[in-house]
Structure formats: C-alpha cells, structure tokens
Design an enzyme around this catalytic site. Structure first.
Site, mmCIF file in Angstrom:
data_model
loop_
_atom_site.group_PDB
_atom_site.id
_atom_site.type_symbol
_atom_site.label_atom_id
_atom_site.label_comp_id
_atom_site.label_asym_id
_atom_site.label_seq_id
_atom_site.Cartn_x
_atom_site.Cartn_y
_atom_site.Cartn_z
ATOM 1 C CB CYS A 1 -10.872 -3.205 -1.160
ATOM 2 S SG CYS A 1 -12.083 -4.168 -0.286
ATOM 3 C CG ASP A 2 -6.929 -3.545 -1.583
ATOM 4 O OD1 ASP A 2 -7.292 -2.389 -1.342
ATOM 5 O OD2 ASP A 2 -6.755 -4.406 -0.706
ATOM 6 C CB CYS B 1 -10.798 -6.943 -0.263
ATOM 7 S SG CYS B 1 -12.243 -6.099 -0.938
#
Ligand code: NAP
Length: 308
Positions: free
Chosen positions: A138-139, A135
């Site tokens: 997200c990261d 992701c």
C-alpha cells in the site's frame, strides 16, 4: 433487514469465506456473506501471490479476491459490506446482527481472519501513517529513495522488505533473534538482495521523529545496549491477531487467541463452523484458508441435510 432464514451465513470475506460462499451457493444453499468493510481480507494488502495454484505467472492479491467474489456472487451469494455487531449461535436458528438489522440462518461459517500486530509503542501510534505502516504494497511508493526499517523475522517481514526494496534506497530488517523464522526461499531472496541488510538481536523500543519518522531506538537483546538508528520509515511485520472479539465467551480459543475447531471445521456449537486464519495460527495461507472454507461449506450442507 431480511425476514428469511438463510441456509448459510458467512462472516468475513477472505479466501476462506469466499470459497465457502462459492461451495454453499453452488450447492443451492441460500447463502449470505457479511463481509466487513474491506472484503478481501489480508490479500488486499498483498502484492503478487505466486503460490496459489492455477496461476503460473502469479496473480495480484486484490485481483484474486475480486475473482473469488465474482465467483461467489455468480452462484447467488448475497453480499453485505458491513460488520456483524452481535451473534447468538446456540439453537437451530442462528442469529447475527448488523446494528439493528437481524439475520437468521441454519448454519454460520466464521471466516473473520486476522489482522496485523503492532509493537505497542506510544510513538508508533503517534506517527502512524507518518512514516509507519504495516503494508509495503500500500505505502511502499511513498518511501521511494528513502531508507526504511522493517521489523520482524517471518515471511511477512521478508515480503515487506522485498517489496520496499523496489522503491527504497535501502531497507534494514531489524530482528530480535539471530535467525529468521521465514521460509528458506524468502530468507535467501532477502539475504541476496543488494539493497537489504539485517540487524540481528535487536528490538525497536521507540520511534523517533516530530512530524514524520526520522529514526528508531534499538535495544540489543543480548546486552540491553540502546542505540539510535536513522531511517525515514518503519514497517511493522510481526505477525497477526485473529478477529475473534465477536465470539469471546461463546467459542473457545487457543493460547494464541485463535478459534479452536475440529478437523472438519466444526466448533463446539452444532451448525457453527470456522475456516481460515481465524482458526489457523500455523499455516495462514490463502490456499489453506480456501481449503478450509470448502470443508466448512460441505459440512454446513451435511449438517442441514441431517436436520431434514
Ligand atoms: P510470523 O511467522 O508469526 O512471524 C512474526 C515475526 O515477528 C517473527 O519473526 C517474530 O519473532 C517477530 N515478532 C513477533 N512479535 C514481535 C515483537 N513484539 N517485536 C519484534 N518482533 C516480533 O508472522 P508472519 O510473518 O506474518 O507470517 C504469518 C504466516 O503467514 C506464516 O505462516 C507465514 O509463512 C505466512 N506467510 C506466507 C507468505 C508467503 O508464502 N508468501 C507471506 C507472508 C506470510 P520471533 O521469530 O523471534 O518469534
């Protein structure tokens, strides 16, 4: 636990489930959604959604899901944030359990979605969260000014690469063939991007690094020659697996594991419908999932009426 019999019990809270809930609850059907532990599904992992009609400037995935949830709740959908652990779907009254809590309903709509696939490498598991992710939204931030590899050749891989390119110093897409399956527009954005390059005909066969990713081992899919490639992060974007475990041996699936449904979203069990990615290996879009959720709710309503 609830003693009442719901009209519609929806399992899973992505665009399909929320749309089904909006339609069912708005039609005055007693509706409950058991949403899993992260309601919103894959769109929680998406950044900007540019192709959901009605948002000309795009909308962030999590925000779109929040709006859908609020709309479902507004019409009276009950929500439980938990996993269904068992179902009995045959018969007039369907049953679902969350642990010891039993829920009963006249119809069930399955919208459990799908989740990201992994390469299945030992070191991939070991270094998960230590330079490996599925992701970018997200990261991606954690890879600011770093060189990252993205595996895959579909729209997800293109999207990951483009998101990562906002942070990373360089993004290298590794693909096992010599052409992408992604949509033309996404391919073009990737190919035009100055920070993104592509290694064709290569598979990631190992992830290197003691405490954090320091590189990957690549295998040329034509020559079998292995090489080491230095990088500081690995993003895996190689497709998805539908969440059908709960329905194994109850409902038929196709060769890819997706639930088999009819055009009207009905399954082989009367009163049980399925919508969204759990039954869609082909389109897998928020808008198609929402459309299927709408169909499932309308069909559930017709089914209940037919029993009166
Ligand atoms: P996908 O289209 O199934 O693509 C998966 C990619 O991963 C393929 O290129 C495949 O290679 C590769 N792959 C699969 N297993 C692999 C393995 N073990 N090792 C290495 N590579 C492997 O999946 P997706 O990209 O997640 O997209 C799924 C659906 O969602 C698609 O319909 C897509 O259009 C849609 N989507 C749309 C958007 C958007 O519109 N913005 C964004 C994301 C996803 P091969 O090509 O060789 O099979």
């Amino acid at each position: 636990m609830s003693e009442k019999v719901y009209d519609v019990l929806i399992i899973g809270a992505g665009p399909a489930g929320y749309t089904a809930a909006i339609y069912a609850a708005r039609a005055s059907l007693k509706t409950i959604m058991i949403a899993g532990d992260s309601p919103g599904g894959q769109l929680l992992l998406t950044s900007e959604v540019e192709n959901f009609p009605g948002f000309k400037d795009g909308i962030m995935g999590p925000e779109l899901m929040d709006e859908m949830k609020a709309q479902a709740v507004r019409f009276g959908t009950e929500m439980r944030t938990d996993f269904v652990t068992k179902v009995v779907l045959e018969g007039e009254i369907k049953k679902a359990w969350v642990g010891n809590d039993e829920y009963q309903a006249k119809t069930v709509i399955i919208s459990t979605g799908a989740s990201a696939n992994w390469l299945g490498l030992e070191n991939e598991t070991r270094l998960m969260g230590k330079g490996i992710s599925a992701c970018a939204t997200c990261d991606g931030f954690f890879f600011t000014d770093k060189h990252v590899v993205v595996v895959g050749g579909g729209d997800s891989a293109m999207e990951e690469a483009l998101t990562l390119a906002k942070f990373a110093s360089k993004v290298t897409i590794v693909h096992r063939r010599d052409e992408f399956r992604a949509s033309k527009i996404m391919q073009q954005r990737v190919k035009d991007h100055e920070k993104i390059d592509i290694i064709w005909n290569s598979a990631v066969v190992d992830v290197l690094g003691d405490d954090f990713v320091s590189g990957v081992k690549l295998k040329d899919t034509n020559t079998d020659k292995e090489t080491q490639f230095d990088c500081e992060g690995l993003f895996v974007a190689i497709g998805h697996t539908p969440a059908t475990k709960l329905f194994a041996d109850i409902l038929p699936t196709n060769e890819k594991g997706y639930l088999e449904i009819n055009h009207d979203t009905s399954t082989k069990i009367p009163g049980v419908f399925a919508a969204g990615d759990v039954a869609d290996a082909r389109y897998r879009q928020a808008i198609t999932a929402a459309g299927e959720g709408c169909k499932a709710a309308l069909e559930a309503e017709h089914y209940i009426e037919s029993k009166v």
